[in-house]
Design an enzyme around this catalytic site. Structure first.
Site, PDB file in Angstrom:
ATOM      1  N   SER A   1       9.811  14.463  -9.096  1.00 28.97           N
ATOM      2  CA  SER A   1       9.776  13.634  -7.890  1.00 28.97           C
ATOM      3  C   SER A   1       9.786  14.476  -6.613  1.00 28.97           C
ATOM      4  O   SER A   1      10.566  15.423  -6.472  1.00 28.97           O
ATOM      5  CB  SER A   1      10.980  12.683  -7.866  1.00 28.97           C
ATOM      6  OG  SER A   1      10.998  11.944  -6.658  1.00 28.97           O
TER       7      SER A   1
ATOM      8  N   SER B   1      10.330  12.918  -3.752  1.00 28.59           N
ATOM      9  CA  SER B   1      11.095  12.113  -2.801  1.00 28.59           C
ATOM     10  C   SER B   1      12.226  12.889  -2.130  1.00 28.59           C
ATOM     11  O   SER B   1      12.446  12.720  -0.921  1.00 28.59           O
ATOM     12  CB  SER B   1      11.646  10.867  -3.494  1.00 28.59           C
ATOM     13  OG  SER B   1      10.602   9.991  -3.852  1.00 28.59           O
TER      14      SER B   1
ATOM     15  N   THR C   1      11.891   4.573  -9.217  1.00 33.02           N
ATOM     16  CA  THR C   1      10.567   4.782  -9.754  1.00 33.02           C
ATOM     17  C   THR C   1      10.559   4.290 -11.196  1.00 33.02           C
ATOM     18  O   THR C   1      11.534   3.692 -11.671  1.00 33.02           O
ATOM     19  CB  THR C   1      10.164   6.270  -9.622  1.00 33.02           C
ATOM     20  OG1 THR C   1       8.808   6.419 -10.006  1.00 33.02           O
ATOM     21  CG2 THR C   1      11.054   7.176 -10.451  1.00 33.02           C
TER      22      THR C   1
ATOM     23  N   LYS D   1      11.699  -0.359 -11.887  1.00 31.66           N
ATOM     24  CA  LYS D   1      11.361  -1.292 -10.817  1.00 31.66           C
ATOM     25  C   LYS D   1      11.602  -2.753 -11.208  1.00 31.66           C
ATOM     26  O   LYS D   1      11.979  -3.564 -10.358  1.00 31.66           O
ATOM     27  CB  LYS D   1       9.916  -1.086 -10.373  1.00 31.66           C
ATOM     28  CG  LYS D   1       9.684   0.282  -9.725  1.00 31.66           C
ATOM     29  CD  LYS D   1       8.255   0.461  -9.252  1.00 31.66           C
ATOM     30  CE  LYS D   1       8.044   1.835  -8.640  1.00 31.66           C
ATOM     31  NZ  LYS D   1       6.666   2.020  -8.128  1.00 31.66           N
TER      32      LYS D   1
ATOM     33  N   ASN E   1      11.372  -1.142  -5.531  1.00 30.72           N
ATOM     34  CA  ASN E   1      11.455   0.322  -5.550  1.00 30.72           C
ATOM     35  C   ASN E   1      12.485   0.850  -4.553  1.00 30.72           C
ATOM     36  O   ASN E   1      12.629   2.057  -4.400  1.00 30.72           O
ATOM     37  CB  ASN E   1      10.083   0.955  -5.274  1.00 30.72           C
ATOM     38  CG  ASN E   1       9.669   0.860  -3.814  1.00 30.72           C
ATOM     39  OD1 ASN E   1      10.086  -0.050  -3.091  1.00 30.72           O
ATOM     40  ND2 ASN E   1       8.854   1.795  -3.368  1.00 30.72           N
TER      41      ASN E   1
ATOM     42  N   ASP F   1       5.997  -0.174  -1.856  1.00 34.30           N
ATOM     43  CA  ASP F   1       4.713   0.318  -2.358  1.00 34.30           C
ATOM     44  C   ASP F   1       3.552  -0.443  -1.731  1.00 34.30           C
ATOM     45  O   ASP F   1       2.505   0.144  -1.429  1.00 34.30           O
ATOM     46  CB  ASP F   1       4.639   0.179  -3.881  1.00 34.30           C
ATOM     47  CG  ASP F   1       5.515   1.194  -4.607  1.00 34.30           C
ATOM     48  OD1 ASP F   1       5.806   2.257  -4.028  1.00 34.30           O
ATOM     49  OD2 ASP F   1       5.901   0.920  -5.761  1.00 34.30           O
TER      50      ASP F   1
ATOM     51  N   GLY G   1      -6.865  -1.162 -13.878  1.00 26.96           N
ATOM     52  CA  GLY G   1      -5.548  -1.222 -14.481  1.00 26.96           C
ATOM     53  C   GLY G   1      -4.852  -2.518 -14.136  1.00 26.96           C
ATOM     54  O   GLY G   1      -5.195  -3.185 -13.151  1.00 26.96           O
ATOM     55  N   ALA G   2      -3.846  -2.886 -14.949  1.00 32.41           N
ATOM     56  CA  ALA G   2      -3.172  -4.170 -14.743  1.00 32.41           C
ATOM     57  C   ALA G   2      -1.660  -4.048 -14.853  1.00 32.41           C
ATOM     58  O   ALA G   2      -0.974  -5.016 -15.154  1.00 32.41           O
ATOM     59  CB  ALA G   2      -3.682  -5.197 -15.763  1.00 32.41           C
ATOM     60  N   GLY G   3      -1.118  -2.865 -14.587  1.00 36.03           N
ATOM     61  CA  GLY G   3       0.320  -2.643 -14.697  1.00 36.03           C
ATOM     62  C   GLY G   3       1.061  -2.943 -13.410  1.00 36.03           C
ATOM     63  O   GLY G   3       0.575  -3.663 -12.527  1.00 36.03           O
TER      64      GLY G   3
END
Length: 274
Positions: free
Chosen positions: A17, A19, A63, A67, A88, A102, A125-127
């Site tokens: 990460s 962050s 993350t 979530k 998040n 996000d 994508g579909a996540g």
């Protein structure tokens, strides 16, 4: 009562990460003696880890894969968190406030790249990231969104979100014919390489590409893109972090930071040098 000065990013894995570098640079510039770390926490360990925090803690960045459980745990949700089912950012205190930054991070990434609005979009994508991408497309003005997934039935949740937003969502397989769209948002796992026969039609008709993955960069899709321009997922990482900092400082993600342009530049530089 102690000053709430401790923050961290949680997830599994978490060692990669960026962050801490982003947040640390911003707090130093703001003159805040806040500590921001990282901790490996999985879904099973999340409740105990959260309950162990004392009143020195101000907030958390979440993350994957946390979530959804963060969404379910929060006692108060912002609009984007409610729509996407994903949190998040948690602001700790008397209330456990959950946010999704996000969505705004994607919108800010587009606008910073000079794209102020779109009419149509394609999501690969579909996540979980796809849900944020769909809401971001709506916030940018899209009225029609095509979702490409290996299993189109996986897009059922996105269709429900589209219904709530009055956005027409059409779920199709990856090998469906590709009509022109203003923007493509790729939310596929990092390292995904699409067959050339699939990637070429998307590249030629996909307009601006936003690639959520940013390491390694460029992705295979970004490297071969022939559309208008390419936006790296690092821009989303940066701007969703800016929104988190706004929340930790003011309690709201739309309240700009003091000298925010300078803060953003310092954050960007900190990751380049990291």
């Amino acid at each position: 009562m102690r000053t709430r000065s401790r923050l961290a990013v949680w997830g599994d894995p978490i060692g990669h990460s960026r962050s801490p570098a982003l947040h640390g640079a911003a707090y130093a510039r703001l003159g805040l003696d806040w500590q921001y770390g990282r901790q490996r926490v999985d879904v099973a360990g999340f409740p105990a880890a959260l309950n162990a925090l004392d009143d020195s803690w101000r907030g958390l960045s979440l993350t994957m894969p946390l979530k959804e459980i963060a969404h379910d745990t929060a006692t108060e949700l912002d609009g984007h968190a409610r729509l996407t089912g994903a949190v998040n950012t948690l602001l700790l205190g008397e209330r456990l406030r959950g946010f999704n930054t996000d969505v705004g991070g994607i919108v800010d990434a587009f606008r910073t790249a000079g794209v102020s609005g779109i009419r149509s979009a394609r999501i690969l994508g579909a996540g979980a990231t796809a849900a944020s991408a769909l809401v971001a497309a709506h916030d940018l003005g899209a009225q029609r969104v095509e979702v490409r997934a290996r299993r189109p039935e996986a897009a059922a949740r996105l269709i429900r979100i589209g219904d709530a937003l009055d956005v027409a969502v059409d779920a199709v397989p990856f090998d469906a014919a590709a009509g022109p769209v203003d923007a493509t948002v790729a939310t596929l796992p990092s390292g995904t390489v699409l067959d050339a026969a699939l990637a070429a039609p998307l590249s030629g008709s996909g307009g601006v590409l936003f690639e959520a993955a940013y390491a390694p960069w460029p992705s295979a899709l970004a490297a071969g893109w022939s559309g208008e321009r390419v936006i790296s997922g690092f821009e989303m990482l940066l701007y969703q972090a800016v929104r988190q900092i706004r929340i930790f400082l003011t309690g709201e993600q739309d309240a700009a930071l003091p000298d925010e342009d300078v803060i953003v530049a310092v954050m960007r530089s900190a990751v380049v040098e990291d």
